[in-house]
Design a protein around this motif. Sequence first.
Motif, PDB file in Angstrom:
ATOM      1  N   HIS A  92       0.856  -1.189   0.000  1.00  0.00           N
ATOM      2  CA  HIS A  92       0.000   0.000   0.000  1.00  0.00           C
ATOM      3  C   HIS A  92       0.895   1.243   0.000  1.00  0.00           C
ATOM      4  O   HIS A  92       1.819   1.351   0.818  1.00  0.00           O
ATOM      5  CB  HIS A  92      -0.904   0.018   1.230  1.00  0.00           C
ATOM      6  N   THR A 103      -4.109   9.770   1.278  1.00  0.00           N
ATOM      7  CA  THR A 103      -4.637   8.956   0.182  1.00  0.00           C
ATOM      8  C   THR A 103      -3.933   7.611   0.219  1.00  0.00           C
ATOM      9  O   THR A 103      -2.806   7.500   0.715  1.00  0.00           O
ATOM     10  CB  THR A 103      -4.409   9.623  -1.179  1.00  0.00           C
ATOM     11  N   TYR A 105      -3.090   3.940  -2.062  1.00  0.00           N
ATOM     12  CA  TYR A 105      -3.126   3.167  -3.304  1.00  0.00           C
ATOM     13  C   TYR A 105      -2.588   1.775  -2.996  1.00  0.00           C
ATOM     14  O   TYR A 105      -1.480   1.629  -2.462  1.00  0.00           O
ATOM     15  CB  TYR A 105      -2.270   3.819  -4.391  1.00  0.00           C
ATOM     16  N   TYR A 117       1.256   4.261 -15.579  1.00  0.00           N
ATOM     17  CA  TYR A 117       2.136   4.890 -14.581  1.00  0.00           C
ATOM     18  C   TYR A 117       3.560   4.393 -14.818  1.00  0.00           C
ATOM     19  O   TYR A 117       3.998   3.407 -14.199  1.00  0.00           O
ATOM     20  CB  TYR A 117       1.682   4.543 -13.167  1.00  0.00           C
ATOM     21  N   PRO A 122       0.987   5.575  -8.182  1.00  0.00           N
ATOM     22  CA  PRO A 122       0.104   6.701  -7.856  1.00  0.00           C
ATOM     23  C   PRO A 122      -0.150   6.774  -6.362  1.00  0.00           C
ATOM     24  O   PRO A 122       0.100   5.829  -5.604  1.00  0.00           O
ATOM     25  CB  PRO A 122      -1.180   6.366  -8.634  1.00  0.00           C
ATOM     26  N   GLY A 124      -3.115   7.237  -5.135  1.00  0.00           N
ATOM     27  CA  GLY A 124      -4.396   6.596  -4.863  1.00  0.00           C
ATOM     28  C   GLY A 124      -5.537   7.570  -4.684  1.00  0.00           C
ATOM     29  O   GLY A 124      -5.587   8.628  -5.303  1.00  0.00           O
ATOM     30  N   ARG A 125      -6.468   7.175  -3.772  1.00  0.00           N
ATOM     31  CA  ARG A 125      -7.660   7.981  -3.544  1.00  0.00           C
ATOM     32  C   ARG A 125      -7.734   8.346  -2.064  1.00  0.00           C
ATOM     33  O   ARG A 125      -7.152   7.654  -1.208  1.00  0.00           O
ATOM     34  CB  ARG A 125      -8.912   7.216  -3.979  1.00  0.00           C
ATOM     35  N   TRP A 192      -4.855  13.992 -11.693  1.00  0.00           N
ATOM     36  CA  TRP A 192      -5.683  12.785 -11.690  1.00  0.00           C
ATOM     37  C   TRP A 192      -5.415  12.010 -12.975  1.00  0.00           C
ATOM     38  O   TRP A 192      -5.521  12.539 -14.065  1.00  0.00           O
ATOM     39  CB  TRP A 192      -7.164  13.129 -11.593  1.00  0.00           C
ATOM     40  N   GLY A 195      -8.281   7.838 -12.664  1.00  0.00           N
ATOM     41  CA  GLY A 195      -9.005   7.776 -11.404  1.00  0.00           C
ATOM     42  C   GLY A 195      -8.140   7.778 -10.159  1.00  0.00           C
ATOM     43  O   GLY A 195      -8.659   7.690  -9.045  1.00  0.00           O
ATOM     44  N   GLN A 196      -6.818   7.843 -10.332  1.00  0.00           N
ATOM     45  CA  GLN A 196      -5.910   7.836  -9.188  1.00  0.00           C
ATOM     46  C   GLN A 196      -5.110   9.143  -9.162  1.00  0.00           C
ATOM     47  O   GLN A 196      -4.819   9.728 -10.215  1.00  0.00           O
ATOM     48  CB  GLN A 196      -4.939   6.651  -9.269  1.00  0.00           C
ATOM     49  N   GLU A 198      -1.879  11.237  -8.950  1.00  0.00           N
ATOM     50  CA  GLU A 198      -0.437  11.133  -9.198  1.00  0.00           C
ATOM     51  C   GLU A 198       0.260  12.350  -8.597  1.00  0.00           C
ATOM     52  O   GLU A 198      -0.222  13.482  -8.739  1.00  0.00           O
ATOM     53  CB  GLU A 198      -0.147  11.084 -10.699  1.00  0.00           C
TER      54      GLU A 198
END
Length: 731
Positions: A92, A103, A105, A117, A122, A124-125, A192, A195-196, A198
């Motif tokens: 993670h 965030t 990922y 990538y 990335p 993540g969210r 973005w 959807g992730q 960066e």
Amino acid sequence: MFPALIVGATMVVASANGHKSPEYIANTINTHSVDVFVVTPSVFDLVLDFHEGQGSVQPLKSLKHVVTVGEPLPCSLANRAVAMEGMSARVHNFYGASESSCTIYTVPREGIDLRIYPNQAPAGRPQPHASVHLMRKLDSGFIEVPRGEEGEICFGGVSAAGYWHRDELTREKWVDMPGVGRVYRTGDLGRWTAGQLEVFGRLDRQVKIRGVRIEPEEIEWCLKNLAVAQTYGEKQTALKTVAVVATPEPADLVVFADIHVGVGKVTADQLKEHCKANLSPAYVPKYFVVLNDFPRLPNGKLDLLALQKLAKEHADEAVEVVMDSLGQMKALSQWAIAERQVVHRCYAFWMLGVLTDHFCRCGFGCHDSYGEPLRFCGTLASTSVPPWIEVMVRAVGNNQAMLGFIMLGAYQDSAPAAKGARTSVNFGKKDFFVFFVYLLMACPIVNVMDLIEDTRHKTFEWNYVHWDWGQSNHRWYLLMTFAARLYMQIGEWLRIPGLIQSLVIVLFLAVPNGSLDLCSCESIPDWGKFLLTLMFRKNTKLKGKGFCPIFVRWFSSYSMFYVWSFHFLRPLVERAKKHVPSGPTWAALSLSASMCLGVAAAMYRYPCTAVEDGTHINWLPFELLIGCSQPIFFALAMTHCPFDMAWWGNTSLGCYVFHFYFRNRMSELVLAMAAASAFDPTGLLFFMMILTLCIFIQSTIGPLGHYFLMGLQWLPESVMKLLGRSSVANH
């Protein structure tokens, strides 16, 4: 800490220096059956290396989750971790700040898609109760950037209230955003993608190199993608750690890299070629340094401030081959090259001052009934020339050029071979060449120049050389530096400290003025007087004395000043650098101070007779103060001059040697320009015409004289090479 306490888990805390030993970390995980491992990516990479080398022991087999924090997670490391044998943990990548939320990922089991990538994982969210906004600051406030564009990463939702007793910083970092509310500015640049979130790096790590804004992280990721072939044809990334920092002004990029174990030799040229092939020219760093042990902070992150200091040291000591003013190729460090740039600018301006002084015949060439020089510029003594023109001409030339040349010449000669090394005189070939030029200026250069003007003149007779005021008065500076350097070299051979040398040379001032004048001896034949005149004729005409005395007080004074400057000026400058403010604004103020001092000297004391010939000694403090402080202020100003004046600075010797022979013709031209510009009541046109004439002479006579003198050095070497080739061919 809190997740472990919430679920009732056992927390295993490594020792303070545990992050420095991958073996210690892996064994601790194995001993305590750790299942959640929080670590920085750089340390995780080292732990994986140890795990991989342990075979069936598999010290990381207990891990279920690896949480990377504190640094960007390279995709190569993430994919390596999820594919590692003997470790089934999920990886993670956490991103966030202590002031706000985070965030997350989670790296897929099959690894990160490098097509989406290619460099780093990335971020993540956002976690629950948090939001992420990409903002751009405008004059009117902050706006959120459209999807897919880069902006500053800001966290909304749960965050800290602010900084304790630091209201100004709190207002700067937490801002109100229309439609969103209160957000925290991280200072990171993000976008973005699929959807992730960066993250591309810090906004405050941006540097400007020759007018182009550079993102160091982009260069770092480019170099981390450098792959090299291994023994069995497989490819492996060559560099384990990469950091790109900029040196102080003049800014250049420096790469520090650590090579993976087993990769083999990776050269700086390989790294540079890789950058050239994958980056725009402005992004290609100038220096590449292989560093086995990176400076790190207590939390394991790279210490960028320490790297910046290392970058400055490396750039200062990096060597480039350049040609000096005598045509000799020298390997100089960057700090020495930066010094030379300042020296060139000063030499160029002071040579301009010498030309204006001589062509306007300031302080010489006109005498009263008692033989004393008249204190004005002869070619400017006209009712059509406004008085302020003479003040400006004197201010440009004046005594700052004389003392400035001596101080700067001594400062340049005292430069050590390396920063911090001991200063040495290194008396040798260059000094003998300068003495050779000194002799040539009296014969035959001046004779040939006079022969061109007047073919009836018997240019090689004794009386001509004896009485020709112009040919020998002007060359004293070369003899002075030769004599001063020879004196210091003898002192160095005898191991006499610089302080004692500086005190002993003061004793020469006690020698009677005009002593040992062999030219006045009747028993010496004319050819002997001719040679003595070539050797010792100086800018002097002492009452009751001859024309070539060995000891002249003003000459000894300048030699003493050169010796003092050689031994003490550089240490004083190094100390002053720590306290004297710098920057473009201070440079402009220094230039203004230099010009104001020049005007003051021109109006109240011109020429500087106390310094030059020892008369009017009560003015000596004033003359020394102005004569020393004016060039010092000017040198400070030239540290931030945006112009490259190496062309004029490097050819100053050629201009110095030859310009005096055109003095009479140029003075006549200045008189003609005064008459032609008489219609201008301000005199500004006339002043600009004088400067234009002097710059033209500096740009033509200087380079021509320079290459003539260089030819005198290159010709013997070329002849010797040709003779050597002929000898080899005959054998």
